[in-house]
Design a protein around this motif. Structure first.
Motif, PDB file in Angstrom:
ATOM      1  N   GLY A 178     -12.178  -3.023 -11.016  1.00  0.00           N
ATOM      2  CA  GLY A 178     -12.274  -3.812  -9.790  1.00  0.00           C
ATOM      3  C   GLY A 178     -11.667  -3.093  -8.602  1.00  0.00           C
ATOM      4  N   THR A 179     -10.545  -2.425  -8.819  1.00  0.00           N
ATOM      5  CA  THR A 179      -9.900  -1.673  -7.744  1.00  0.00           C
ATOM      6  C   THR A 179     -10.747  -0.459  -7.344  1.00  0.00           C
ATOM      7  N   ALA A 180     -11.284   0.251  -8.331  1.00  0.00           N
ATOM      8  CA  ALA A 180     -12.129   1.424  -8.031  1.00  0.00           C
ATOM      9  C   ALA A 180     -13.373   0.999  -7.258  1.00  0.00           C
ATOM     10  N   TYR A 181     -13.958  -0.122  -7.648  1.00  0.00           N
ATOM     11  CA  TYR A 181     -15.152  -0.644  -6.947  1.00  0.00           C
ATOM     12  C   TYR A 181     -14.778  -1.035  -5.509  1.00  0.00           C
ATOM     13  N   ALA A 182     -13.683  -1.740  -5.345  1.00  0.00           N
ATOM     14  CA  ALA A 182     -13.272  -2.167  -4.002  1.00  0.00           C
ATOM     15  C   ALA A 182     -13.073  -0.961  -3.090  1.00  0.00           C
ATOM     16  N   ARG A 183     -12.441   0.078  -3.619  1.00  0.00           N
ATOM     17  CA  ARG A 183     -12.225   1.281  -2.810  1.00  0.00           C
ATOM     18  C   ARG A 183     -13.547   1.904  -2.388  1.00  0.00           C
ATOM     19  N   MET A 184     -14.514   1.934  -3.305  1.00  0.00           N
ATOM     20  CA  MET A 184     -15.822   2.506  -2.965  1.00  0.00           C
ATOM     21  C   MET A 184     -16.467   1.723  -1.833  1.00  0.00           C
ATOM     22  N   MET A 185     -16.367   0.395  -1.868  1.00  0.00           N
ATOM     23  CA  MET A 185     -17.015  -0.429  -0.841  1.00  0.00           C
ATOM     24  C   MET A 185     -16.269  -0.338   0.476  1.00  0.00           C
ATOM     25  N   VAL A 186     -14.948  -0.114   0.425  1.00  0.00           N
ATOM     26  CA  VAL A 186     -14.154   0.051   1.654  1.00  0.00           C
ATOM     27  C   VAL A 186     -14.439   1.416   2.264  1.00  0.00           C
ATOM     28  N   GLU A 187     -14.304   2.448   1.434  1.00  0.00           N
ATOM     29  CA  GLU A 187     -14.501   3.814   1.964  1.00  0.00           C
ATOM     30  C   GLU A 187     -15.957   4.045   2.360  1.00  0.00           C
ATOM     31  N   GLY A 188     -16.848   3.545   1.556  1.00  0.00           N
ATOM     32  CA  GLY A 188     -18.269   3.869   1.776  1.00  0.00           C
ATOM     33  C   GLY A 188     -18.917   3.028   2.855  1.00  0.00           C
ATOM     34  N   PHE A 189     -18.498   1.771   2.977  1.00  0.00           N
ATOM     35  CA  PHE A 189     -19.225   0.843   3.859  1.00  0.00           C
ATOM     36  C   PHE A 189     -18.299   0.095   4.816  1.00  0.00           C
ATOM     37  N   ASN A 192     -14.321  -5.212   4.430  1.00  0.00           N
ATOM     38  CA  ASN A 192     -12.995  -5.817   4.285  1.00  0.00           C
ATOM     39  C   ASN A 192     -12.914  -6.439   2.898  1.00  0.00           C
ATOM     40  N   VAL A 193     -11.709  -6.499   2.340  1.00  0.00           N
ATOM     41  CA  VAL A 193     -11.519  -6.899   0.945  1.00  0.00           C
ATOM     42  C   VAL A 193     -10.798  -8.243   0.842  1.00  0.00           C
ATOM     43  N   PHE A 207      -3.841   1.056  -0.390  1.00  0.00           N
ATOM     44  CA  PHE A 207      -4.940   1.948  -0.007  1.00  0.00           C
ATOM     45  C   PHE A 207      -5.692   1.386   1.199  1.00  0.00           C
ATOM     46  N   VAL A 208      -6.040   0.111   1.138  1.00  0.00           N
ATOM     47  CA  VAL A 208      -6.828  -0.474   2.234  1.00  0.00           C
ATOM     48  C   VAL A 208      -6.014  -0.487   3.533  1.00  0.00           C
ATOM     49  N   SER A 209      -4.714  -0.759   3.429  1.00  0.00           N
ATOM     50  CA  SER A 209      -3.866  -0.732   4.632  1.00  0.00           C
ATOM     51  C   SER A 209      -3.840   0.665   5.247  1.00  0.00           C
ATOM     52  N   ALA A 210      -3.667   1.665   4.405  1.00  0.00           N
ATOM     53  CA  ALA A 210      -3.590   3.051   4.910  1.00  0.00           C
ATOM     54  C   ALA A 210      -4.935   3.498   5.480  1.00  0.00           C
ATOM     55  N   TYR A 211      -6.005   3.107   4.808  1.00  0.00           N
ATOM     56  CA  TYR A 211      -7.336   3.487   5.290  1.00  0.00           C
ATOM     57  C   TYR A 211      -7.649   2.787   6.614  1.00  0.00           C
ATOM     58  N   GLY A 212      -7.179   1.553   6.731  1.00  0.00           N
ATOM     59  CA  GLY A 212      -7.369   0.824   7.995  1.00  0.00           C
ATOM     60  C   GLY A 212      -6.639   1.495   9.142  1.00  0.00           C
ATOM     61  N   GLU A 220     -11.810   3.666  15.439  1.00  0.00           N
ATOM     62  CA  GLU A 220     -12.798   2.800  14.764  1.00  0.00           C
ATOM     63  C   GLU A 220     -12.158   1.459  14.407  1.00  0.00           C
ATOM     64  N   THR A 221     -12.990   0.495  14.111  1.00  0.00           N
ATOM     65  CA  THR A 221     -12.501  -0.828  13.690  1.00  0.00           C
ATOM     66  C   THR A 221     -11.804  -0.708  12.341  1.00  0.00           C
ATOM     67  N   PRO A 222     -10.529  -1.144  12.239  1.00  0.00           N
ATOM     68  CA  PRO A 222      -9.822  -1.022  10.946  1.00  0.00           C
ATOM     69  C   PRO A 222     -10.378  -1.995   9.921  1.00  0.00           C
ATOM     70  N   VAL A 223     -10.192  -1.641   8.634  1.00  0.00           N
ATOM     71  CA  VAL A 223     -10.538  -2.571   7.543  1.00  0.00           C
ATOM     72  C   VAL A 223      -9.260  -3.294   7.121  1.00  0.00           C
ATOM     73  N   HIS A 224      -9.404  -4.455   6.476  1.00  0.00           N
ATOM     74  CA  HIS A 224      -8.202  -5.175   6.034  1.00  0.00           C
ATOM     75  C   HIS A 224      -8.443  -5.828   4.682  1.00  0.00           C
ATOM     76  N   TRP A 225      -7.356  -6.290   4.089  1.00  0.00           N
ATOM     77  CA  TRP A 225      -7.425  -6.919   2.754  1.00  0.00           C
ATOM     78  C   TRP A 225      -6.718  -8.273   2.787  1.00  0.00           C
ATOM     79  N   ARG A 226      -7.078  -9.117   1.845  1.00  0.00           N
ATOM     80  CA  ARG A 226      -6.379 -10.394   1.660  1.00  0.00           C
ATOM     81  C   ARG A 226      -6.386 -10.720   0.175  1.00  0.00           C
ATOM     82  N   ARG A 227      -5.252 -11.183  -0.336  1.00  0.00           N
ATOM     83  CA  ARG A 227      -5.177 -11.659  -1.716  1.00  0.00           C
ATOM     84  C   ARG A 227      -5.442 -13.149  -1.718  1.00  0.00           C
TER      85      ARG A 227
END
Ligand SMILES: NC(=O)C1=CN([C@@H]2O[C@H](COP(=O)(O)OP(=O)(O)OC[C@H]3O[C@@H](n4cnc5c(N)ncnc54)[C@H](O)[C@@H]3O)[C@@H](O)[C@H]2O)C=CC1
Ligand SMILES: O=C(O)C(=O)CO
Length: 385
Positions: A178-189, A192-193, A207-212, A220-227
């Motif tokens: 699930g984490t590997a998939y989420a990273r692919m969708m964040v990095e590739g597209f 937001n998670v 990872f998502v915070s640093a990538y954002g 560019e527009t940052p990406v973000h995550w939420r639990r």
């Protein structure tokens, strides 16, 4: 009537320990792993895809030290009793999922249960990403359209699908895959998670915070995550939802009629975990009632069968449980499974690191350890490093 004698292929016929593999497996390293510690390896070459419990009892016979089995087989009291009676004490699934194994029954019989984590993480996540894109952009429908000779030229409305960039991807089960998939969708597209798991996915969050922050530094527009605090949270908010939990009593039919009704009408749902995580009958009804809702499925509730109606739906992309099917991964799964059995038979300790790469090195010899034993603690097995 005695079960039919099933065809087997034998390696190292003079080996002092007897290990059965219920299916031929890719590569040769897994065979060397076993023969190098003195095992005679017998591979069932019967063309029958799913062996019955009786078939496997017959293959185990009167003397068998270890078995490598498949996720399609029902490893419970009967099979572990037969293996114990034949003098065996080592079993491994050629899979990371082990919902087909009654681990408590194995422990009662003093038999170790191995699985193959880690080596299939990216391969499986990539297939989930492939299903996401195939469903979101209606690739299979469009392919069928072309092959049927229906294409008469470009149209503004031909096979319009979903844009992923800037949308929200939901993960239920943010473990390795699930984490590997989420990273692919964040990095590739640049999605937001939002994720739901019983445990915090700290590595994913970091990872998502640093990538954002990186994206923002690039203007560019940052990406973000939420639990999320519940699966419902994910289902309501996400444009894409991918399922990656284990299958157990807490995740059986985790996606049901009521939860499907919470999802966006044009959402994409992907399942590359286990079929029974989804109430497939309810999914078929939801797909029929919501033509803009799309699914990408690698696994099915009653494999190898699909629930009635699913195969006729153009808003469903379906593939036959191939998410871990890359050469490197499948050979690695075989090697880890063989190492689990060989290590138990040799009395070696259990590997305690989540990093299994030392067992997959083609040059350096593998550590004298079992990569992953589910019931190691219950069997009081020692561990290393
Ligand atoms: N389609 C295929 O070919 C493949 C399918 N799989 C399936 O994917 C599963 C996950 O594999 P990994 O990521 O390596 O395992 P993992 O153990 O790293 O991740 C599973 C996650 O599910 C979470 N979880 C457990 N119960 C939950 C619940 N009730 N609600 C939400 N989350 C819950 C766990 O906390 C964990 O984070 C395997 O158990 C297997 O069934 C794995 C590989 C290939
Ligand atoms: O490893 C697993 O759990 C699988 O489903 C095999 O691909």
């Amino acid at each position: 009537m005695a079960a039919k004698q099933l065809a087997v292929q034998v390696h190292n016929a003079g080996g002092t320990l007897r290990v059965l593999s219920t299916k031929p497996m890719p590569g040769t390293q897994w065979i060397k792993t076993l023969t190098s510690v003195g095992c005679r390896v017998e591979v069932c070459t019967e063309p029958k895809v799913i062996l019955s419990t009786d078939d496997i009892v017959s293959l185990i016979g009167n003397k068998c030290d270890g078995v490598i089995g498949q996720l399609t087989e029902d490893w419970g009291d009967t099979l572990f009793g037969a293996l114990k009676k034949a003098g065996g004490h080592a079993y491994s699934n050629m899979a990371v999922g082990y919902n087909n194994v009654d681990v408590d029954a194995a422990t009662r019989h003093g038999i170790s249960v191995g699985n193959t984590p880690g080596v299939l993480t990216e391969t499986t996540a990539e297939l989930a990403a492939a299903l996401t894109l195939a469903a979101a952009r209606r690739v299979v429908e469009a392919d069928d359209f072309m092959r049927a000779g229906k294409y008469e030229g470009w149209l503004p409305t031909l096979f319009v699908g979903n844009l992923l960039k800037g949308q929200t991807v939901g993960i239920i089960g943010a473990g390795r895959i699930g984490t590997a998939y989420a990273r692919m969708m964040v990095e590739g597209f640049k999605m937001n998670v939002i994720y739901y798991d019983l445990y915090q996915a700290t590595r994913l969050e970091k990872f998502v915070s640093a990538y954002g922050q990186f994206l923002e530094s690039q203007g560019e527009t940052p990406v973000h995550w939420r639990r999320a605090s519940s699966p419902e949270d994910v289902l309501k908010e996400a444009d894409v939802v991918s399922l990656h939990p284990v299958l157990d009593k807490t995740t059986y039919h985790l996606i049901n009629k009521e939860r499907l009704a919470l999802m966006k009408k044009d959402a994409v749902l992907v399942n590359a975990s286990r079929g029974p995580v989804v109430d497939e009958t309810a999914l078929v009804e939801h797909l029929k009632a919501n033509p803009m809702f799309r699914v990408g499925l690698d696994v099915f509730e009653d494999e190898p069968y699909m629930k009635p109606g699913l195969g006729e739906l153009s808003n469903a992309v379906v593939v036959p449980h191939i998410a871990s099917a890359s050469k490197w991964t499948r050979e690695g799964m075989a090697t880890l499974a063989a190492q689990n059995v060989a290590a138990k038979l040799k009395g070696w300790p259990v590997w305690s690191s989540p990093n299994v790469e030392p067992f997959l090195d083609e040059i350096k010899p593998a550590p004298k350890a079992a990569p992953s034993i589910i019931n190691a603690k219950a069997l009081c097995l020692s561990s290393m490093p």
